[in-house]
Design an enzyme around this catalytic site. Sequence first.
Site, PDB file in Angstrom:
ATOM      1  N   GLY A  37       0.779  -1.233   0.000  1.00 22.57           N
ATOM      2  CA  GLY A  37       0.000   0.000   0.000  1.00 22.57           C
ATOM      3  C   GLY A  37       0.809   1.280   0.000  1.00 22.57           C
ATOM      4  N   THR A  38       2.030   1.239  -0.542  1.00 21.63           N
ATOM      5  CA  THR A  38       2.795   2.499  -0.577  1.00 21.63           C
ATOM      6  C   THR A  38       2.176   3.471  -1.586  1.00 21.63           C
ATOM      7  OG1 THR A  38       4.370   1.627  -2.190  1.00 21.63           O
ATOM      8  CG2 THR A  38       4.977   1.417   0.121  1.00 21.63           C
ATOM      9  N   ASN A  39       1.595   2.938  -2.651  1.00 21.95           N
ATOM     10  CA  ASN A  39       0.915   3.837  -3.595  1.00 21.95           C
ATOM     11  C   ASN A  39      -0.354   4.430  -2.980  1.00 21.95           C
ATOM     12  OD1 ASN A  39       2.194   4.100  -6.342  1.00 21.95           O
ATOM     13  ND2 ASN A  39       2.314   1.887  -6.068  1.00 21.95           N
ATOM     14  N   MET A 112      -4.278  -7.170  -6.929  1.00 21.60           N
ATOM     15  CA  MET A 112      -3.849  -8.377  -7.648  1.00 21.60           C
ATOM     16  C   MET A 112      -4.997  -9.228  -8.191  1.00 21.60           C
ATOM     17  SD  MET A 112      -0.696  -7.916  -7.585  1.00 21.60           S
ATOM     18  CE  MET A 112       0.100  -9.428  -8.071  1.00 21.60           C
ATOM     19  N   LEU A 115     -10.699  -7.692 -12.439  1.00 20.51           N
ATOM     20  CA  LEU A 115     -12.107  -7.305 -12.342  1.00 20.51           C
ATOM     21  C   LEU A 115     -12.850  -7.767 -13.608  1.00 20.51           C
ATOM     22  CD1 LEU A 115     -11.406  -3.725 -10.987  1.00 20.51           C
ATOM     23  CD2 LEU A 115     -12.421  -5.600  -9.676  1.00 20.51           C
ATOM     24  N   ASN A 129      -5.118   2.287 -13.307  1.00 23.24           N
ATOM     25  CA  ASN A 129      -4.204   1.334 -12.669  1.00 23.24           C
ATOM     26  C   ASN A 129      -2.772   1.809 -12.835  1.00 23.24           C
ATOM     27  OD1 ASN A 129      -3.289  -1.138 -11.496  1.00 23.24           O
ATOM     28  ND2 ASN A 129      -2.922  -1.972 -13.544  1.00 23.24           N
ATOM     29  N   HIS A 131       1.066   0.246 -13.312  1.00 25.28           N
ATOM     30  CA  HIS A 131       1.751  -1.007 -13.656  1.00 25.28           C
ATOM     31  C   HIS A 131       3.261  -0.738 -13.738  1.00 25.28           C
ATOM     32  CE1 HIS A 131       2.114  -5.035 -15.230  1.00 25.28           C
ATOM     33  NE2 HIS A 131       2.954  -4.568 -16.125  1.00 25.28           N
TER      34      HIS A 131
HETATM   35  C1  GRF Z   1       3.546  -1.516  -7.423  1.00 26.24           C
HETATM   36  O1  GRF Z   1       4.805  -1.756  -7.977  1.00 26.24           O
HETATM   37  C2  GRF Z   1       2.512  -1.459  -8.498  1.00 26.24           C
HETATM   38  O2  GRF Z   1       2.958  -0.900  -9.689  1.00 26.24           O
HETATM   39  C3  GRF Z   1       2.206  -2.918  -8.699  1.00 26.24           C
HETATM   40  O3  GRF Z   1       2.241  -3.469  -7.409  1.00 26.24           O
HETATM   41  C4  GRF Z   1       3.076  -2.692  -6.568  1.00 26.24           C
HETATM   42  C5  GRF Z   1       2.257  -2.280  -5.405  1.00 26.24           C
HETATM   43  O4  GRF Z   1       2.996  -1.636  -4.425  1.00 26.24           O
HETATM   44  N1  GRF Z   1       0.971  -3.086  -9.433  1.00 26.24           N
HETATM   45  P1  GRF Z   1       2.252  -0.947  -3.178  1.00 26.24           P
HETATM   46  O5  GRF Z   1       1.312  -1.969  -2.564  1.00 26.24           O
HETATM   47  O6  GRF Z   1       1.550   0.268  -3.662  1.00 26.24           O
HETATM   48  O7  GRF Z   1       3.380  -0.609  -2.221  1.00 26.24           O
END
Ligand code: GRF
Length: 209
Positions: A37-39, A112, A115, A129, A131
């Site tokens: 969940g860093t994003n 992951m 949908l 999304n 990627h």
């Molecule tokens: C990221 O590299 C994203 O691009 C990919 O999964 C990873 C998720 O990282 N789809 P986080 O959970 O947001 O840290």
Amino acid sequence: NHILLEKFWKIKKKLYWKIDLIGPNKIKTAVFISGTGTNLKTLYNFSLKKKSPIKIELVISNNKNAKGLLFSKSKKIISKVFNFKKRVIIENKILKDLEKNKIKLICLAGFMKILSRNFIRKFRGKIINIHPSLLPKYKGLNTHQRAIKNNEKFSGCTIHFVSHKLDSGKIILQKKVKIYKQDTPKSLAKRILKVEHKLYPKAIIKLYC
Ligand code: GRF
């Protein structure tokens, strides 16, 4: 005169829309996660800024142990876990939650699960999304490993609209990241993730501001 009047209304509408975004009427957004969940964290921090057009109202995870849930709960964001084994039933439940919370944008961030066509159709053009590759190259999993194995000079990350084909929707924004000789999938993933954190907010600004 008619044309002038029309122009005037268009500008006024646009201005009102922008003023709305500064106030309490930011775009209600849901973030779907499966892991760290860093994003999500970056999107949340971005959402607090005045210039951000979004507000995060809901976090959905398919994994009850996702670390990102600790973060979302600590920020008192409504956070829900769904077991995707029965996808149709679960997606219908999620759609109800999205409706209840007036969600207008879905950001997938390390989500992951795939949908369904039906779900995507209901939110057409409103699911994006991130990627970790330069799409259309390296769709799917193990992107860093494959890019290094193929001796690519660059990899990167992409923000794109979600369509029914995996990692294939229209690209919103991309950023290249250099691959060094000594890179391992882990070191490359780490460097790309840092870039991802800058790119997601930028893509949202590009879309809505
Ligand atoms: C990221 O590299 C994203 O691009 C990919 O999964 C990873 C998720 O990282 N789809 P986080 O959970 O947001 O840290």
